[in-house]
Design a protein around this motif. Structure first.
Motif, PDB file in Angstrom:
ATOM      1  N   GLN A  62       6.404  11.265   3.661  1.00  0.00           N
ATOM      2  CA  GLN A  62       6.059  11.054   2.251  1.00  0.00           C
ATOM      3  C   GLN A  62       6.097   9.571   1.860  1.00  0.00           C
ATOM      4  N   TYR A  63       5.753   8.689   2.804  1.00  0.00           N
ATOM      5  CA  TYR A  63       5.678   7.247   2.574  1.00  0.00           C
ATOM      6  C   TYR A  63       7.067   6.619   2.561  1.00  0.00           C
ATOM      7  N   LEU A 119      -0.869  11.545   5.427  1.00  0.00           N
ATOM      8  CA  LEU A 119       0.160  11.895   4.451  1.00  0.00           C
ATOM      9  C   LEU A 119       0.853  10.644   3.923  1.00  0.00           C
ATOM     10  N   ARG A 120       1.147   9.696   4.811  1.00  0.00           N
ATOM     11  CA  ARG A 120       1.792   8.455   4.394  1.00  0.00           C
ATOM     12  C   ARG A 120       0.984   7.779   3.278  1.00  0.00           C
ATOM     13  N   ARG A 121      -0.306   7.727   3.449  1.00  0.00           N
ATOM     14  CA  ARG A 121      -1.163   7.050   2.482  1.00  0.00           C
ATOM     15  C   ARG A 121      -1.346   7.870   1.203  1.00  0.00           C
ATOM     16  N   ALA A 122      -1.453   9.180   1.355  1.00  0.00           N
ATOM     17  CA  ALA A 122      -1.617  10.031   0.166  1.00  0.00           C
ATOM     18  C   ALA A 122      -0.350  10.028  -0.687  1.00  0.00           C
ATOM     19  N   TYR A 123       0.808  10.142  -0.054  1.00  0.00           N
ATOM     20  CA  TYR A 123       2.059  10.168  -0.807  1.00  0.00           C
ATOM     21  C   TYR A 123       2.358   8.827  -1.462  1.00  0.00           C
ATOM     22  N   ARG A 124       1.846   7.749  -0.892  1.00  0.00           N
ATOM     23  CA  ARG A 124       2.074   6.437  -1.496  1.00  0.00           C
ATOM     24  C   ARG A 124       1.552   6.387  -2.925  1.00  0.00           C
ATOM     25  N   ASP A 125       0.474   7.125  -3.193  1.00  0.00           N
ATOM     26  CA  ASP A 125      -0.169   7.072  -4.507  1.00  0.00           C
ATOM     27  C   ASP A 125       0.485   7.967  -5.543  1.00  0.00           C
ATOM     28  N   ARG A 126       1.463   8.781  -5.147  1.00  0.00           N
ATOM     29  CA  ARG A 126       2.057   9.752  -6.058  1.00  0.00           C
ATOM     30  C   ARG A 126       2.673   9.095  -7.288  1.00  0.00           C
ATOM     31  N   GLY A 127       3.311   7.945  -7.100  1.00  0.00           N
ATOM     32  CA  GLY A 127       3.996   7.297  -8.206  1.00  0.00           C
ATOM     33  C   GLY A 127       3.082   6.811  -9.314  1.00  0.00           C
ATOM     34  N   GLN A 166      -6.936  13.885  -0.892  1.00  0.00           N
ATOM     35  CA  GLN A 166      -6.957  12.636  -0.136  1.00  0.00           C
ATOM     36  C   GLN A 166      -6.742  12.893   1.354  1.00  0.00           C
ATOM     37  N   SER A 167      -5.770  13.744   1.672  1.00  0.00           N
ATOM     38  CA  SER A 167      -5.452  14.008   3.078  1.00  0.00           C
ATOM     39  C   SER A 167      -6.620  14.669   3.806  1.00  0.00           C
ATOM     40  N   LEU A 168      -7.216  15.685   3.183  1.00  0.00           N
ATOM     41  CA  LEU A 168      -8.342  16.379   3.813  1.00  0.00           C
ATOM     42  C   LEU A 168      -9.543  15.449   3.967  1.00  0.00           C
TER      43      LEU A 168
END
Length: 564
Positions: free
Chosen positions: A494-495, A311-319, A285-287
């Protein structure tokens, strides 16, 4: 030019193209190793010198690290192995050796009166999931190795018997977990001296671990998951209050999964970790978002702004992610071009996007002390592997008579999916405790490959792993020297929490002021973090390079080798 001359030139061009293609299809003709410890690098050299390939070398490194880095990985832990098998076509595989919850585990096992009991998922055998590394070593030998497992384990067995010397990294990690180590008699006996962190140069011998490694060498997986070793492990765990059974060990299996693959610009492809790692998705997502942003031409503050916002947006989806054997992971949706375009387009060029302005997502925590290595052989086979016991020295519990330090990976589950855990973070139902389940992870061994280049990346560092790997990859994409990739100054978002964490010297005062003016909150961690190991093969130039993170005490080397 005559017709005959034109035909001759065309034939010559075709022949040269064919030769170039054949050269690219071959391996580098030499091997390269980057590991976090000189003894592990030496173990790989020994195995390669015996005729082993990259997969045999990966076994040797993993086992050696189990001896010399008891704070980072070991037979009582697990990890992820990303494999590249040279050929036409090149084949990739992902060996998931993540630990699994014991059969008696339940979503409320760390709750008392509806609240998380602090410490139960961190210290002692109740914090330990069923280890995966021993099975992974046996699997690698059986499916991809050229040497018998016993040959690849031999250097580690010698190390465990003869001992290794304490260095500054050992002292740092032992100091972090000193109280927990003191609370366990066996860990105290093995890893401390007079209840204190050993002095530099102290020799640590582990004959019990050597015997356990020898059982694995002699009997394969059954030498660990069955027989006398298994009985010793279960008895030690249960006597100290843990849940393991002989069936838990007998039933453990690794999982072969399809690596996450994502096409990037300029014929490059990201080959990375699928769930139960969340890192590969975050990297892709980040790349992909950065490809839509002018990060390469941006001045330093503007570039940091772009990186933090992706990174903020990519880490948001981790959960949304979890063990694929238990939950459906929405990978296609998260990596859809339209979705990533919308995320990139939502970035304000000049101002921070408050995390509270984005759709909510569950928060999480993860232990941040793992280990990583990478190796490529003369034929072009390669391994990028990240291994872990979670926190330093895992659960700080060593099973008496085995030398096996247990992980505390149960702490990577959401201890209370309906509320907050002992760290005050909201849980994720996708990552709730369940019998046999693997906890979500950020471990992200990765390759970036094109027809002319192969770069291997990875690092320890818990939730910061994807951001560290991303920053290192940006160094590669810019064409910076290989030694710069693991050395690059680090920052992380990390969001949640909505803060930029950074190493002490990452930003100067003017840059900090400019970032704050954009709406960011900065947190100086007052320490460095991570321990990257990278390898780079320029297929066209025929060059091979390796580099270790200057923050650690690793050893990267390129070997002269004759291809068979």
């Amino acid at each position: 030019m005559t017709v005959l001359g034109a035909i001759r030139q065309a034939l010559l061009g075709a022949a040269l193209a064919l030769l170039a293609s054949a050269a690219l299809a071959d391996g580098p003709g030499r091997a390269a190793i980057a590991s976090p410890h000189a003894d592990a690098t030496a173990a790989a050299r020994q195995v390669l010198a015996q005729g082993g390939n990259a997969f045999d070398a990966a076994i040797a490194i993993s086992a050696a690290l189990a001896v010399v880095e008891p704070y980072g990985s070991g037979l009582g832990g697990g990890g992820f192995f990303l494999l590249r098998q040279q050929g036409e076509p090149t084949r990739y595989a992902f060996l998931d050796a993540r630990e699994r919850a014991p059969g008696a585990a339940s979503p409320d096992m760390y709750l008392e009166n509806g609240k998380v009991r602090a410490g139960l998922s961190v210290n002692g055998p109740l914090a330990a999931a069923i280890p995966g590394l021993p099975q992974a070593l046996a699997d690698l030998a059986a499916t991809h190795g050229k040497l018998p497992l016993k040959d690849s384990l031999a250097p580690a067995i010698r190390l465990a018997n003869q001992g290794f010397t304490v260095d500054r990294i050992y002292r740092d990690r032992a100091s972090m977990r000193l109280d927990a180590l003191r609370a366990d008699a066996e860990s105290t006996r093995l890893f401390l001296r007079d209840q204190q962190v050993p002095a530099l140069g102290t020799r640590i011998r582990q004959p019990e671990l050597a015997a356990t490694l020898q059982a694995l060498a002699d009997h394969g997986r059954d030498g660990f998951y069955g027989g006398a070793v298994a009985r010793r492990l279960v008895a030690g765990v249960r006597q100290a209050g843990g849940l393991w059974t002989l069936d838990d060990l007998a039933d453990y299996r690794t999982a072969w999964r399809q690596p996450l693959r994502y096409a990037l610009a300029d014929q490059r492809e990201l080959i990375s970790s699928p769930p139960p790692s969340a890192g590969g998705v975050a990297l892709a997502q980040s790349l992909a978002m950065l490809q839509r942003l002018p990060w390469q031409s941006a001045e330093p503050v503007q570039r940091s702004h772009y990186v933090v916002e992706v990174l903020r947006r990519a880490y948001r989806d981790r959960g949304l992610l979890g063990d694929p054997d238990y939950v459906a992971n929405p990978i296609d949706r998260l990596l859809a071009r339209s979705y990533l375009t919308s995320l990139a387009d939502s970035i304000d060029v000049h101002q921070a996007t408050p995390s509270s302005a984005l759709p909510p997502a569950p928060a999480w925590r993860e232990g941040d002390h793992t280990t990583h290595f990478t190796v490529i052989d003369a034929a072009g086979n390669a391994v990028s592997a990240t291994l872990s016991v979670n926190l330093p020295f895992g659960a700080a519990f060593t099973v008496p008579g085995s030398g096996v330090v247990l992980n505390n990976e149960m702490d990577d589950f959401a201890a209370d999916p309906s509320g907050s855990n002992s760290y005050g973070l909201a849980g994720s139902q996708a990552n709730a405790v369940a019998a046999g389940k693997r906890p979500l992870s950020s471990m992200t061994p990765s390759f970036l490959e094109s027809p002319s280049q192969l770069a291997s990346f990875g690092t320890p560092g818990g939730s910061r792993i994807p951001s560290m790997v991303l920053l290192s990859m940006l160094g590669f994409l810019e064409g910076r020297p290989v030694s710069d990739w693991p050395a690059t100054p680090r920052y992380h978002h990390q969001y949640l929490p909505d803060v930029i964490e950074h190493e002490p010297d990452t930003f100067d005062d003017a840059q900090k002021a400019a970032l704050r003016a954009r709406g960011y909150t900065l947190k100086d961690l007052q320490r460095s973090y991570g321990n990257q190991q990278v390898v780079y093969w320029n297929k066209r130039a025929g060059t091979l390079e390796a580099a270790s993170d200057p923050r650690g005490e690793g050893q990267a080397t390129v070997l002269e080798a004759v291809r068979e």
